[in-house]
Design a protein around this motif. Structure first.
Motif, mmCIF file in Angstrom:
data_model
loop_
_atom_site.group_PDB
_atom_site.id
_atom_site.type_symbol
_atom_site.label_atom_id
_atom_site.label_comp_id
_atom_site.label_asym_id
_atom_site.label_seq_id
_atom_site.Cartn_x
_atom_site.Cartn_y
_atom_site.Cartn_z
ATOM 1 N N ARG A 81 19.136 -0.587 38.661
ATOM 2 C CA ARG A 81 17.836 -0.383 38.102
ATOM 3 C C ARG A 81 17.402 0.977 39.047
ATOM 4 N NH1 ARG A 81 16.195 -5.331 41.837
ATOM 5 N NH2 ARG A 81 15.524 -3.956 43.662
ATOM 6 N N ILE A 82 16.327 1.579 38.428
ATOM 7 C CA ILE A 82 15.779 2.826 39.135
ATOM 8 C C ILE A 82 14.242 2.317 39.180
ATOM 9 C CG2 ILE A 82 15.332 3.816 36.829
ATOM 10 C CD1 ILE A 82 16.207 5.545 40.053
ATOM 11 N N ARG A 83 13.551 2.910 40.053
ATOM 12 C CA ARG A 83 12.229 2.783 40.517
ATOM 13 C C ARG A 83 11.451 4.216 40.168
ATOM 14 N NH1 ARG A 83 11.751 -2.023 45.109
ATOM 15 N NH2 ARG A 83 9.433 -1.889 44.305
ATOM 16 N N ARG A 84 10.481 4.379 40.070
ATOM 17 C CA ARG A 84 9.666 5.691 39.854
ATOM 18 C C ARG A 84 9.644 6.303 41.027
ATOM 19 N NH1 ARG A 84 6.055 7.592 42.881
ATOM 20 N NH2 ARG A 84 4.812 5.562 42.816
ATOM 21 N N ALA A 85 9.524 5.678 42.206
ATOM 22 C CA ALA A 85 9.502 6.397 43.630
ATOM 23 C C ALA A 85 10.673 7.110 43.865
ATOM 24 C CB ALA A 85 8.917 5.516 44.794
ATOM 25 N N THR A 86 12.062 6.209 43.601
ATOM 26 C CA THR A 86 13.351 6.669 43.882
ATOM 27 C C THR A 86 13.819 7.736 43.146
ATOM 28 O OG1 THR A 86 13.910 4.290 44.369
ATOM 29 C CG2 THR A 86 15.753 6.021 44.076
ATOM 30 N N TYR A 87 13.143 7.838 41.646
ATOM 31 C CA TYR A 87 13.518 9.010 40.875
ATOM 32 C C TYR A 87 12.722 10.305 41.388
ATOM 33 C CZ TYR A 87 13.123 12.081 36.809
ATOM 34 O OH TYR A 87 13.024 12.951 35.743
#
Length: 377
Positions: free
Chosen positions: A311-317
Protein backbone atom coordinates in the motif's frame (compact mmCIF):
# COMPACT_ATOMS: atom_id res chain seq x y z
CA UNK A 1 34.47 -21.94 26.35
CA UNK A 2 32.03 -21.14 23.52
CA UNK A 3 30.21 -23.36 21.07
CA UNK A 4 32.91 -24.07 18.49
CA UNK A 5 32.86 -23.45 14.74
CA UNK A 6 32.52 -26.84 12.98
CA UNK A 7 34.53 -28.21 10.09
CA UNK A 8 32.59 -27.92 6.84
CA UNK A 9 32.01 -30.77 4.40
CA UNK A 10 32.07 -30.63 0.60
CA UNK A 11 28.28 -30.21 0.52
CA UNK A 12 28.54 -27.14 2.77
CA UNK A 13 31.30 -25.63 0.63
CA UNK A 14 29.10 -26.14 -2.44
CA UNK A 15 26.21 -24.30 -0.79
CA UNK A 16 28.54 -21.47 0.21
CA UNK A 17 29.76 -21.22 -3.39
CA UNK A 18 26.20 -21.00 -4.72
CA UNK A 19 25.32 -18.28 -2.21
CA UNK A 20 28.42 -16.40 -3.31
CA UNK A 21 27.37 -16.61 -6.96
CA UNK A 22 23.91 -15.24 -6.17
CA UNK A 23 25.38 -12.38 -4.16
CA UNK A 24 27.83 -11.56 -6.97
CA UNK A 25 24.90 -11.30 -9.39
CA UNK A 26 23.07 -9.09 -6.92
CA UNK A 27 26.07 -6.79 -6.53
CA UNK A 28 26.19 -6.47 -10.33
CA UNK A 29 22.51 -5.42 -10.40
CA UNK A 30 23.13 -2.83 -7.68
CA UNK A 31 26.40 -1.45 -8.99
CA UNK A 32 24.66 1.34 -10.91
CA UNK A 33 22.36 3.44 -8.65
CA UNK A 34 18.73 3.17 -9.74
CA UNK A 35 15.66 5.12 -8.74
CA UNK A 36 13.90 2.02 -7.43
CA UNK A 37 16.70 1.01 -5.10
CA UNK A 38 15.59 3.16 -2.15
CA UNK A 39 12.11 1.70 -2.02
CA UNK A 40 13.48 -1.83 -2.48
CA UNK A 41 15.94 -1.38 0.40
CA UNK A 42 13.20 -0.01 2.67
CA UNK A 43 10.94 -2.93 1.83
CA UNK A 44 13.66 -5.53 2.47
CA UNK A 45 14.52 -3.87 5.80
CA UNK A 46 10.83 -3.89 6.75
CA UNK A 47 10.59 -7.58 5.88
CA UNK A 48 13.56 -8.37 8.11
CA UNK A 49 12.15 -6.36 11.02
CA UNK A 50 8.70 -7.91 10.62
CA UNK A 51 10.17 -11.41 10.44
CA UNK A 52 12.32 -11.12 13.57
CA UNK A 53 9.50 -9.60 15.65
CA UNK A 54 6.96 -12.15 14.43
CA UNK A 55 9.12 -14.91 15.93
CA UNK A 56 8.69 -13.24 19.32
CA UNK A 57 4.91 -12.89 18.94
CA UNK A 58 4.84 -9.23 17.85
CA UNK A 59 3.28 -9.75 14.43
CA UNK A 60 2.98 -6.76 12.10
CA UNK A 61 2.48 -6.48 8.37
CA UNK A 62 5.38 -5.33 6.21
CA UNK A 63 3.30 -2.29 5.26
CA UNK A 64 2.87 -1.33 8.91
CA UNK A 65 6.61 -1.68 9.47
CA UNK A 66 7.30 0.54 6.47
CA UNK A 67 4.87 3.13 7.89
CA UNK A 68 6.78 3.15 11.18
CA UNK A 69 10.09 3.45 9.33
CA UNK A 70 8.95 6.66 7.59
CA UNK A 71 7.38 8.15 10.72
CA UNK A 72 3.75 7.28 9.99
CA UNK A 73 1.37 5.70 12.52
CA UNK A 74 0.71 2.06 11.56
CA UNK A 75 -2.81 1.19 10.44
CA UNK A 76 -3.18 -2.30 11.93
CA UNK A 77 -0.45 -2.79 14.57
CA UNK A 78 -1.39 -1.89 18.15
CA UNK A 79 0.73 0.35 20.36
CA UNK A 80 2.59 -2.56 21.96
CA UNK A 81 3.60 -4.07 18.64
CA UNK A 82 4.46 -0.63 17.22
CA UNK A 83 6.82 0.03 20.15
CA UNK A 84 8.62 -3.29 19.56
CA UNK A 85 8.91 -2.56 15.85
CA UNK A 86 10.25 0.94 16.45
CA UNK A 87 12.87 -0.37 18.88
CA UNK A 88 14.07 -2.96 16.41
CA UNK A 89 14.07 -0.37 13.63
CA UNK A 90 16.42 1.82 15.63
CA UNK A 91 18.82 -1.06 16.18
CA UNK A 92 18.71 -2.12 12.52
CA UNK A 93 19.33 1.46 11.40
CA UNK A 94 22.41 1.60 13.60
CA UNK A 95 23.60 -1.75 12.22
CA UNK A 96 23.26 -0.35 8.70
CA UNK A 97 25.49 2.56 9.75
CA UNK A 98 28.02 0.25 11.41
CA UNK A 99 28.39 -1.65 8.15
CA UNK A 100 30.29 1.39 6.84
CA UNK A 101 32.16 2.31 10.04
CA UNK A 102 35.60 1.52 8.61
CA UNK A 103 38.62 0.01 10.35
CA UNK A 104 37.96 1.92 13.58
CA UNK A 105 35.11 -0.46 14.41
CA UNK A 106 35.42 -3.19 17.03
CA UNK A 107 32.94 -5.35 18.92
CA UNK A 108 32.51 -4.69 22.62
CA UNK A 109 30.21 -5.45 25.52
CA UNK A 110 29.15 -1.81 25.38
CA UNK A 111 28.09 -2.17 21.74
CA UNK A 112 25.98 -5.23 22.54
CA UNK A 113 24.31 -3.51 25.49
CA UNK A 114 23.71 -0.35 23.44
CA UNK A 115 21.99 -2.31 20.68
CA UNK A 116 19.91 -4.07 23.31
CA UNK A 117 18.87 -0.74 24.82
CA UNK A 118 17.79 0.52 21.38
CA UNK A 119 15.56 -2.54 21.02
CA UNK A 120 14.23 -2.74 24.56
CA UNK A 121 14.48 0.81 25.90
CA UNK A 122 10.69 1.03 26.20
CA UNK A 123 10.79 -1.80 28.81
CA UNK A 124 12.70 0.03 31.55
CA UNK A 125 11.58 -2.42 34.25
CA UNK A 126 13.39 -5.18 32.33
CA UNK A 127 16.70 -3.28 32.68
CA UNK A 128 17.52 -2.88 28.98
CA UNK A 129 21.21 -2.64 28.26
CA UNK A 130 22.15 -4.42 31.51
CA UNK A 131 23.07 -8.06 31.98
CA UNK A 132 20.37 -10.14 33.62
CA UNK A 133 20.61 -10.70 37.36
CA UNK A 134 18.56 -13.89 37.55
CA UNK A 135 18.07 -17.24 35.83
CA UNK A 136 16.53 -17.56 32.36
CA UNK A 137 14.59 -20.51 30.99
CA UNK A 138 13.40 -21.04 27.43
CA UNK A 139 10.16 -22.95 27.88
CA UNK A 140 8.75 -25.69 25.71
CA UNK A 141 6.20 -24.63 23.08
CA UNK A 142 4.01 -27.59 24.09
CA UNK A 143 4.15 -27.05 27.86
CA UNK A 144 5.32 -23.74 29.43
CA UNK A 145 6.11 -25.57 32.69
CA UNK A 146 8.93 -27.47 30.96
CA UNK A 147 12.31 -25.76 30.50
CA UNK A 148 13.57 -26.63 27.01
CA UNK A 149 16.80 -24.73 27.73
CA UNK A 150 18.35 -23.30 30.87
CA UNK A 151 20.83 -20.48 30.26
CA UNK A 152 24.13 -20.16 32.19
CA UNK A 153 23.99 -18.71 35.70
CA UNK A 154 23.92 -14.89 35.71
CA UNK A 155 27.35 -14.83 37.38
CA UNK A 156 28.81 -16.38 34.22
CA UNK A 157 27.29 -13.85 31.82
CA UNK A 158 30.00 -11.13 31.96
CA UNK A 159 32.81 -13.63 31.34
CA UNK A 160 30.97 -15.47 28.57
CA UNK A 161 29.99 -12.28 26.75
CA UNK A 162 33.57 -11.10 27.12
CA UNK A 163 34.77 -14.32 25.51
CA UNK A 164 32.24 -13.87 22.72
CA UNK A 165 33.38 -10.28 22.10
CA UNK A 166 37.01 -11.44 21.95
CA UNK A 167 36.04 -14.14 19.44
CA UNK A 168 34.08 -11.64 17.34
CA UNK A 169 37.17 -9.46 17.08
CA UNK A 170 39.83 -12.15 16.70
CA UNK A 171 38.39 -15.67 16.48
CA UNK A 172 38.08 -17.92 13.40
CA UNK A 173 38.86 -15.01 11.09
CA UNK A 174 39.64 -17.43 8.27
CA UNK A 175 36.16 -19.00 8.45
CA UNK A 176 33.55 -17.92 5.87
CA UNK A 177 31.61 -14.83 6.93
CA UNK A 178 28.28 -16.67 6.79
CA UNK A 179 29.64 -19.29 9.18
CA UNK A 180 31.06 -16.70 11.63
CA UNK A 181 27.72 -14.86 11.65
CA UNK A 182 25.88 -18.11 12.36
CA UNK A 183 28.19 -18.97 15.26
CA UNK A 184 27.85 -15.46 16.73
CA UNK A 185 24.08 -15.92 16.61
CA UNK A 186 24.24 -19.34 18.31
CA UNK A 187 26.57 -18.29 21.10
CA UNK A 188 24.74 -15.09 21.99
CA UNK A 189 21.32 -16.76 22.09
CA UNK A 190 22.77 -19.59 24.21
CA UNK A 191 24.40 -17.18 26.70
CA UNK A 192 21.07 -15.33 26.92
CA UNK A 193 22.68 -12.27 28.55
CA UNK A 194 19.52 -10.20 29.08
CA UNK A 195 16.18 -10.81 30.76
CA UNK A 196 14.34 -10.28 27.45
CA UNK A 197 15.07 -9.64 23.78
CA UNK A 198 17.81 -12.26 23.42
CA UNK A 199 16.45 -13.83 20.24
CA UNK A 200 16.13 -10.52 18.42
CA UNK A 201 19.57 -9.43 19.60
CA UNK A 202 21.13 -12.69 18.38
CA UNK A 203 19.52 -12.32 14.96
CA UNK A 204 20.61 -8.68 14.81
CA UNK A 205 24.20 -9.68 15.70
CA UNK A 206 24.07 -12.28 12.92
CA UNK A 207 23.17 -9.49 10.48
CA UNK A 208 25.83 -7.15 11.89
CA UNK A 209 28.60 -9.73 11.46
CA UNK A 210 27.55 -10.24 7.84
CA UNK A 211 27.55 -6.49 7.25
CA UNK A 212 30.98 -6.07 8.83
CA UNK A 213 32.35 -9.00 6.81
CA UNK A 214 31.34 -7.13 3.66
CA UNK A 215 28.97 -9.89 2.57
CA UNK A 216 26.24 -7.46 1.52
CA UNK A 217 24.37 -4.49 2.92
CA UNK A 218 22.34 -5.66 5.96
CA UNK A 219 18.99 -5.39 4.19
CA UNK A 220 20.20 -7.74 1.44
CA UNK A 221 21.96 -10.28 3.67
CA UNK A 222 19.64 -10.73 6.68
CA UNK A 223 17.81 -14.06 7.07
CA UNK A 224 15.26 -12.63 9.50
CA UNK A 225 12.46 -12.58 6.92
CA UNK A 226 13.10 -16.27 6.19
CA UNK A 227 13.20 -17.16 9.89
CA UNK A 228 9.88 -15.39 10.45
CA UNK A 229 7.96 -17.80 8.19
CA UNK A 230 6.03 -20.21 10.41
CA UNK A 231 7.53 -23.48 9.23
CA UNK A 232 11.05 -22.07 9.40
CA UNK A 233 10.43 -20.66 12.88
CA UNK A 234 9.52 -24.11 14.19
CA UNK A 235 12.66 -25.62 12.67
CA UNK A 236 14.70 -22.72 14.07
CA UNK A 237 13.67 -23.58 17.61
CA UNK A 238 14.17 -27.30 16.95
CA UNK A 239 17.73 -26.94 15.68
CA UNK A 240 18.64 -24.55 18.50
CA UNK A 241 17.41 -27.17 20.98
CA UNK A 242 19.25 -29.95 19.15
CA UNK A 243 22.57 -28.11 18.99
CA UNK A 244 22.41 -26.03 22.17
CA UNK A 245 21.25 -28.86 24.42
CA UNK A 246 19.08 -28.50 27.52
CA UNK A 247 21.77 -26.44 29.26
CA UNK A 248 24.95 -24.57 28.25
CA UNK A 249 26.95 -27.40 26.61
CA UNK A 250 29.57 -25.86 24.32
CA UNK A 251 31.19 -29.18 23.38
CA UNK A 252 28.17 -30.22 21.27
CA UNK A 253 28.33 -30.61 17.48
CA UNK A 254 27.33 -27.32 15.82
CA UNK A 255 27.33 -28.46 12.19
CA UNK A 256 23.50 -28.94 12.09
CA UNK A 257 23.09 -25.30 13.15
CA UNK A 258 25.50 -24.00 10.53
CA UNK A 259 23.78 -26.05 7.83
CA UNK A 260 20.41 -24.70 8.93
CA UNK A 261 21.74 -21.14 8.57
CA UNK A 262 23.38 -21.83 5.20
CA UNK A 263 20.09 -23.22 3.90
CA UNK A 264 18.36 -20.08 5.22
CA UNK A 265 20.89 -17.81 3.50
CA UNK A 266 20.61 -19.71 0.24
CA UNK A 267 16.82 -19.56 0.15
CA UNK A 268 16.72 -15.93 1.28
CA UNK A 269 19.23 -15.07 -1.45
CA UNK A 270 16.86 -16.72 -3.94
CA UNK A 271 14.03 -14.59 -2.55
CA UNK A 272 16.02 -11.35 -2.75
CA UNK A 273 17.28 -12.14 -6.24
CA UNK A 274 13.71 -12.64 -7.42
CA UNK A 275 12.59 -9.47 -5.62
CA UNK A 276 15.27 -7.44 -7.41
CA UNK A 277 14.29 -8.93 -10.77
CA UNK A 278 10.58 -8.29 -10.16
CA UNK A 279 11.26 -4.73 -8.98
CA UNK A 280 13.25 -3.96 -12.12
CA UNK A 281 10.53 -5.39 -14.39
CA UNK A 282 7.67 -3.63 -12.60
CA UNK A 283 9.52 -0.32 -12.49
CA UNK A 284 10.29 -0.48 -16.23
CA UNK A 285 6.68 -1.34 -17.02
CA UNK A 286 5.42 1.57 -14.93
CA UNK A 287 7.82 4.01 -16.60
CA UNK A 288 6.53 2.98 -20.02
CA UNK A 289 2.89 3.16 -18.91
CA UNK A 290 3.34 6.64 -17.44
CA UNK A 291 5.02 7.84 -20.62
CA UNK A 292 2.11 6.54 -22.73
CA UNK A 293 -0.37 8.44 -20.53
CA UNK A 294 1.84 11.55 -20.58
CA UNK A 295 1.86 11.58 -16.78
CA UNK A 296 4.87 12.86 -14.81
CA UNK A 297 7.38 10.13 -14.03
CA UNK A 298 7.33 11.05 -10.31
CA UNK A 299 4.00 9.19 -10.05
CA UNK A 300 5.98 5.98 -10.17
CA UNK A 301 6.74 6.42 -6.47
CA UNK A 302 3.01 6.09 -5.74
CA UNK A 303 2.33 3.29 -8.22
CA UNK A 304 5.30 1.02 -7.51
CA UNK A 305 4.23 -0.04 -3.95
CA UNK A 306 0.68 -0.64 -5.17
CA UNK A 307 1.91 -2.69 -8.14
CA UNK A 308 4.02 -4.79 -5.73
CA UNK A 309 0.85 -5.66 -3.74
CA UNK A 310 1.71 -3.25 -0.93
CA UNK A 311 0.00 0.00 0.00
CA UNK A 312 1.02 3.64 -0.33
CA UNK A 313 0.13 6.59 1.88
CA UNK A 314 0.10 10.17 0.79
CA UNK A 315 2.81 11.28 3.20
CA UNK A 316 5.12 8.47 2.09
CA UNK A 317 4.63 9.36 -1.58
CA UNK A 318 5.22 13.01 -0.78
CA UNK A 319 8.55 12.18 0.91
CA UNK A 320 9.73 9.67 -1.70
CA UNK A 321 8.95 11.95 -4.65
CA UNK A 322 10.08 15.11 -2.78
CA UNK A 323 6.78 16.95 -3.35
CA UNK A 324 4.66 19.46 -1.50
CA UNK A 325 1.58 18.14 0.27
CA UNK A 326 -0.68 19.79 -2.29
CA UNK A 327 1.17 18.29 -5.27
CA UNK A 328 1.14 14.83 -3.71
CA UNK A 329 -2.60 15.11 -3.10
CA UNK A 330 -3.24 16.21 -6.71
CA UNK A 331 -1.20 13.33 -8.13
CA UNK A 332 -2.95 10.71 -6.01
CA UNK A 333 -6.40 12.12 -6.86
CA UNK A 334 -5.49 11.85 -10.54
CA UNK A 335 -4.41 8.22 -10.16
CA UNK A 336 -7.58 7.38 -8.22
CA UNK A 337 -9.78 9.01 -10.88
CA UNK A 338 -8.02 6.95 -13.55
CA UNK A 339 -8.60 3.74 -11.58
CA UNK A 340 -4.88 3.04 -11.16
CA UNK A 341 -5.16 3.46 -7.38
CA UNK A 342 -8.04 2.73 -5.02
CA UNK A 343 -8.51 4.57 -1.72
CA UNK A 344 -9.04 2.63 1.51
CA UNK A 345 -9.69 3.84 5.05
CA UNK A 346 -10.54 7.29 6.34
CA UNK A 347 -8.76 10.40 7.62
CA UNK A 348 -5.33 9.63 9.13
CA UNK A 349 -5.76 5.96 8.30
CA UNK A 350 -6.28 6.48 4.57
CA UNK A 351 -4.06 4.55 2.20
CA UNK A 352 -4.08 3.43 -1.43
CA UNK A 353 -3.75 0.07 -3.18
CA UNK A 354 -3.67 -1.03 -6.80
CA UNK A 355 -6.83 0.02 -8.65
CA UNK A 356 -8.82 -2.09 -11.14
CA UNK A 357 -7.38 -0.27 -14.17
CA UNK A 358 -3.69 -0.56 -13.29
CA UNK A 359 -2.38 -2.41 -16.36
CA UNK A 360 -2.43 -6.17 -15.71
CA UNK A 361 0.79 -6.81 -17.64
CA UNK A 362 2.72 -4.70 -15.10
CA UNK A 363 1.70 -6.76 -12.07
CA UNK A 364 1.62 -10.23 -13.65
CA UNK A 365 5.09 -11.25 -12.48
CA UNK A 366 4.40 -10.13 -8.91
CA UNK A 367 1.56 -12.63 -8.53
CA UNK A 368 3.35 -15.60 -10.11
CA UNK A 369 4.46 -17.95 -7.30
CA UNK A 370 7.70 -19.90 -7.61
CA UNK A 371 9.19 -22.53 -5.30
CA UNK A 372 12.46 -22.10 -3.43
CA UNK A 373 15.18 -24.66 -4.02
CA UNK A 374 16.67 -26.54 -1.05
CA UNK A 375 20.45 -26.50 -1.67
CA UNK A 376 20.95 -29.61 0.48
CA UNK A 377 18.21 -31.67 -1.18
Amino acid sequence: MLYATPNLHDADQAVLAEIGEMRDRLRLHLRTPRRWEGQLRRNLTARAIAGSNTIEGYAASVSDVEDIMVGEAPIEANDTVAAEIEGYRQAMTYIQRLAEAGDDFSYSKGLLNSLHFMMQGHHLLKRPGWWRSGPVYVTSAEDPTIAAYTAPDPEQVPALTGELVEWLNEGDLDAPGLVRASMAHLNLVAIHPWSDGNGRMSRALHTLVLAREGIMAPEFSSIEEWLGRARNTYRYYDVLAEVGGPVWTPDRDTLPWVRFCLRAHHQQAQTVERQVHTTREVWTGLEQALEQRDWPDRMIYALYPAAMSNRIRRATYQADAELSEQQAQRDIRELVRAGWLTAKGEAQGRYYVAGPDLPEEITHGVREPKPLRDPYA
